[in-house]
Scaffold this motif. Structure first.
Motif: not given
Length: 277
Positions: A168-178
């Motif tokens: 879940s964290v990897a998905r956020v890191a791959l697809t969301e800014p910041g």
């Protein structure tokens, strides 16, 4: 295009599901044998051997972001191949031991990969999880055979993370800014001892599981035969209660980044009960 290594593993399979659910665009899953890999619908299967970085060239074609599990091959060559292919961002799974147990050999190896990535010229995000809930699958043969499970440090509770929370964290890191240029320490919502893990699996199965604590020396002898003495000592140092307070201060990272609560160990045990039957 996002390329996910270890696409059929505990983290990679969950990550591909999440990326599809969030409409992350074209996805490619990397496996050793694409003909046998079962990937989510719409995910392109790619075959390569990370011990041979040259074989990565077709898989990296058109890839702008890479999810990388460490030590699946010669890391410097893998990162160089990614950069040559035009990869812009790499999300790397490392380990909490880089900061809590830097003197241990496996931690030093992971730290070296982190440094290679930082120096690669590509954007990076580093994930440092604590011990995986899925590590208890090593007990599955004994549990399926109704044999006694043996483990050292039976009542030493350590932070444990569900692999799906890493995804879940990897998905956020791959697809969301910041998240580029950031390092995140990840753990679950609680500390869990081996005895408590066995109790959770037993509850999921609806039967008693025999359990016996063994000494460090006994555990080392068994583990060294499989992983080598250095790795055995490293694992036992970490699981033996040498817990840095840093491990206890990161429980909010998963919910803060993903917006959902971290999954407890008992949830993992329920979801994977069939592996122990």
């Amino acid at each position: 295009m996002i390329l996910v290594t270890g696409a059929t593993g505990n983290i990679g399979s969950s990550l591909l599901d999440e990326l599809r659910a969030h409409d992350a665009g074209p996805l490619r899953g990397l496996t050793r044998d694409a003909t046998r890999a079962v990937l989510p619908e719409g995910v392109e299967a790619a075959e390569a051997d990370l011990s041979d970085p040259a074989s990565l060239k077709p898989a990296l074609d058109g890839v702008h972001a890479l999810f990388l599990l460490p030590h699946l091959g010669p890391d410097a060559d893998i990162l160089a191949a990614a950069r040559r292919a035009g990869v812009e961002h790499v999300v790397l799974v490392s380990s909490i031991t880089v900061q809590t147990h830097p003197h241990l050999g496996p931690a030093a190896e992971k730290a070296a990969v982190e440094e290679l990535l930082r120096a690669s010229g590509m954007a990076w995000t580093i994930l440092r999880p604590t011990q995986f809930a899925s590590n208890t699958l090593m007990w599955a043969p004994s549990i399926r055979a109704h044999e006694t499970v043996h483990a050292p440090y039976a009542d030493t509770a350590l932070p444990t993370i569900h692999p799906a929370d890493i995804a879940s964290v990897a998905r956020v890191a791959l697809t969301e800014p910041g998240h580029r240029g950031r390092t995140y320490t990840l753990t679950g919502p609680e500390q869990v001892s081996p005895r408590e893990q066995i109790e959770a699996v037993a509850a999921a199965l609806g039967r008693r599981i025999p359990f016996a604590e063994i000494s460090r020396a006994e555990a080392r002898s068994q583990m060294a035969a499989v992983f080598g003495p250095e790795s055995a000592d490293a694992v036992l140092d970490v699981t033996g209660g040498d817990v840095n307070d840093e491990l206890l201060r990161v429980r909010d990272t998963v919910p803060r980044l993903t917006g959902t609560a971290a999954r407890p160990y008992r949830q993992w045990a329920l979801e994977h009960a069939d592996a122990f039957r």
